[in-house]
Design a protein around this motif. Structure first.
Motif, short mmCIF file in Angstrom:
data_model
loop_
_atom_site.label_atom_id
_atom_site.label_comp_id
_atom_site.label_asym_id
_atom_site.label_seq_id
_atom_site.Cartn_x
_atom_site.Cartn_y
_atom_site.Cartn_z
N ARG A 124 82.50 74.60 87.60
CA ARG A 124 81.18 74.11 87.99
C ARG A 124 80.84 72.86 87.18
N ILE A 125 80.33 71.86 87.87
CA ILE A 125 79.91 70.64 87.20
C ILE A 125 78.47 70.85 86.73
N ASP A 126 78.37 71.16 85.45
CA ASP A 126 77.08 71.48 84.85
C ASP A 126 76.77 70.39 83.82
N PHE A 127 75.68 69.67 84.02
CA PHE A 127 75.37 68.55 83.13
C PHE A 127 74.81 69.00 81.78
N ASN A 128 74.72 70.32 81.58
CA ASN A 128 74.43 70.82 80.25
C ASN A 128 75.68 70.87 79.37
N SER A 129 76.85 70.64 79.99
CA SER A 129 78.11 70.58 79.26
C SER A 129 78.63 69.15 79.31
N ILE A 130 79.10 68.66 78.18
CA ILE A 130 79.58 67.28 78.11
C ILE A 130 80.89 67.15 78.88
N PHE A 131 81.76 68.16 78.77
CA PHE A 131 83.03 68.16 79.47
C PHE A 131 83.05 69.36 80.41
N PRO A 132 83.43 69.18 81.68
CA PRO A 132 83.32 70.26 82.66
C PRO A 132 84.21 71.45 82.39
N ASP A 133 85.37 71.26 81.73
CA ASP A 133 86.26 72.39 81.52
C ASP A 133 85.77 73.34 80.45
N ALA A 134 84.63 73.03 79.83
CA ALA A 134 84.04 73.96 78.85
C ALA A 134 83.14 74.98 79.53
N ALA A 135 83.04 74.92 80.86
CA ALA A 135 82.06 75.74 81.57
C ALA A 135 82.69 76.88 82.36
N TYR A 136 83.82 77.43 81.87
CA TYR A 136 84.39 78.59 82.56
C TYR A 136 84.92 79.58 81.54
N ASP A 137 85.03 80.84 81.98
CA ASP A 137 85.54 81.93 81.15
C ASP A 137 86.96 82.25 81.61
N PRO A 138 87.97 82.08 80.76
CA PRO A 138 89.34 82.30 81.19
C PRO A 138 89.70 83.76 81.43
N GLY A 139 88.85 84.69 81.05
CA GLY A 139 89.15 86.09 81.29
C GLY A 139 89.75 86.77 80.07
N ASN A 140 90.18 88.02 80.26
CA ASN A 140 90.71 88.82 79.17
C ASN A 140 92.15 88.41 78.87
N PRO A 141 92.44 87.81 77.71
CA PRO A 141 93.79 87.33 77.43
C PRO A 141 94.81 88.46 77.31
N HIS A 142 94.37 89.66 76.89
CA HIS A 142 95.31 90.77 76.76
C HIS A 142 95.82 91.24 78.12
N GLU A 143 94.99 91.08 79.15
CA GLU A 143 95.43 91.42 80.50
C GLU A 143 96.23 90.27 81.11
N LEU A 144 95.81 89.05 80.85
CA LEU A 144 96.46 87.91 81.46
C LEU A 144 97.87 87.69 80.94
N LYS A 145 98.13 88.02 79.69
CA LYS A 145 99.44 87.76 79.09
C LYS A 145 100.54 88.64 79.69
N LEU A 146 100.16 89.71 80.40
CA LEU A 146 101.16 90.60 80.97
C LEU A 146 101.90 89.96 82.13
#
Length: 486
Positions: A124-146
């Motif tokens: 999402r392009i949110d102008f409260n964030s300077i850079f757009p890639d700071a505006a998402y949650d990558p999820g649970n890394p313990h599940e993703l690493k499988l």
């Protein structure tokens, strides 16, 4: 093709198809392919539904803004602040605009999940964030690493094991059972016998693996006839032929069935586990990641620097617009200038650190391209991910496009907001809305990259690479099979 070889080939084909081991190996492999294709198709459909939800949300937000603009264009006693007014450019930009940068699945996305379960399909392009890639949650890394049990996993990791089970004892097993002596007593050389045996299993294996992968994708309605598809099929054929050539080369040493099995399993483990792990470790050593703690510290320093001389930062940014700075110098104290100047200051302060991360990413990708030459499995895996559009390079390009889109939106709204700040008159004094912005259809939209060019390039290179290895080990096996073992 000589008559003798033709008869031997037909005999070996019948024997291969009759053997219970053939189907005991291929039936589970085909089942695994269908499961892997279903996993990939489920993920692709999930991403498509998610992007459809996003498109619906954007359309609904735009409809609400237009409806509110119509209400606020009618004289009324209602009083609203600018941040609640969708007819004000600055208010609409920061509080009403709903837009995203999206990364839709490519037509062959079900082939390999790759990095798509680690990184988002939208930002999402949110102008409260300077850079757009700071505006998402990558999820649970313990599940993703499988990782995921997708079709690429079956082709790269499981199909070689199936081929090892079928080819490791093609000659060596007959050597240990004594049958090879009877064959050697006939007026026929080892090259012809080996060529017939391995050609027969190659024909069956290619038909099962390539045909099974196609059927698995077709069963999920994911067999899309895109330009890279033919090269992908050829690459998978060559991947199968490579393992058969390796089996023939290993058998040419006449070390017995156990020796052949152990050698081929070690080759499999080296290609699929040891070399990728070693390459990843080498990349980490040669290209260490910049410190994220240092990045956070730089963010704090940027904030301190801004608030330490806030007025000067505002004036310096506003001076870039001489028309407004000359005609309305008092606008430097407006909320618009303060917000734009702050965001620009933070971005310029943090951009050098951001560039360090991006430079490191590009260096890792370049090094990785060379290190993949060490392992055919790594080459095939990268080819499948690139053709599917789930590789890390496409995601890096997506983030760069999202950032460029965010800046494009800022450049679109800045002059509109500054014009309103410099001349805040209303076109309708009795209307609740300021009515200085109703050009909703002119707001730039994000254009996703759906190019399959990268998949074509990597598919072609992988075909050439695998073909060279198949030729190398086939020739090496042929040279060693000139005479029967004593």
């Amino acid at each position: 093709m000589s008559a003798t070889f033709r008869r031997l080939l037909l005999l070996e084909l019948r024997e291969t198809l009759r053997q219970p081991l053939t189907w005991a190996v291929f039936v589970p492999l085909l089942l695994a392919m269908f499961i892997g294709a279903a996993t990939g198709a489920t993920h692709v459909e999930h991403e498509r539904r998610l992007l459809q939800v996003i498109a619906t949300e954007q359309a609904a937000a735009l409809g609400e803004a237009k409806a509110a603009a119509e209400r606020y264009a009618v004289p009324s006693d209602l009083k609203i602040e600018y941040h609640r007014d969708p007819t004000d450019a600055f208010g609409y930009m920061n509080w009403f605009l709903v837009t995203h940068a999206v990364k839709p699945p490519l037509p062959l996305g079900a082939l390999a999940l790759g990095q798509s379960d680690l990184y988002p399909s939208h930002v999402r392009i949110d102008f409260n964030s300077i850079f757009p890639d700071a505006a998402y949650d990558p999820g649970n890394p313990h599940e993703l690493k499988l990782g995921a049990f997708d079709l690429a996993f079956v082709l790269i990791y499981l199909s070689p094991l199936a081929l090892i089970a079928l080819t490791a004892t093609r000659l060596t097993g007959e050597q240990e059972s004594g049958i090879l002596r009877l064959i050697a007593a006939q007026p026929i050389g080892p090259r012809l016998v080996a060529a017939a045996k391995y050609s027969a299993i190659a024909i069956v294996s290619v038909a099962v693996v390539v045909g099974g992968a196609a059927l698995a994708l077709a069963a999920q309605s994911q067999l899309i006839f895109e330009p890279p598809l033919g090269l992908i099929a050829i690459s998978i054929c060559l991947w199968v032929l490579l393992w058969i050539a390796l089996a023939a080369w290993t058998a040419s040493f006449w070390r017995g069935a156990i020796g052949s099995i152990v050698t081929l399993v070690l080759l499999w483990a080296t290609m699929t586990v040891l070399l990728p792990a070693g390459a990843a470790l080498l990349v980490e050593v040669t290209h260490p990641a910049p410190s994220r703690i240092a990045y956070i510290d730089s963010s704090r320093e940027a904030m301190d620097g801004f608030y330490g001389d806030e007025a000067e930062v505002h004036a310096a940014w506003f001076s870039r617009f001489p028309d407004f700075a000359t005609s309305a110098p008092e606008a430097v104290k407006s909320a618009e200038v303060k917000r734009f100047a702050r965001d620009d200051y933070y971005r310029r302060s943090l951009l050098p650190q951001r560039e360090q991360f991006e430079t490191r990413t590009q260096a890792v990708l370049t090094t990785g391209d060379w290190l993949r030459l060490l392992s055919p499995a790594m080459m095939l895996d990268n080819m499948l991910q690139t053709a599917a559009g789930t590789d890390i390079r496409r995601h890096a390009n997506f983030l760069a496009s999202a950032d460029a889109y965010s800046e494009r939106l800022r450049r679109f709204f800045e002059p509109l907001a500054l014009a309103n700040a410099a001349n805040p008159r209303r076109s309708c004094d009795q209307c609740p809305g300021r009515l200085n912005f109703t050009r909703y259809e002119d707001v730039p939209v994000f254009e996703p990259d759906m190019s399959v060019g990268a998949g074509l390039r990597w598919s072609a290179w992988t075909c050439l690479y695998l073909a060279a290895l198949v030729a190398l080990f086939s020739v090496a096996a042929s040279r060693r099979l000139r005479e029967w073992p004593l």
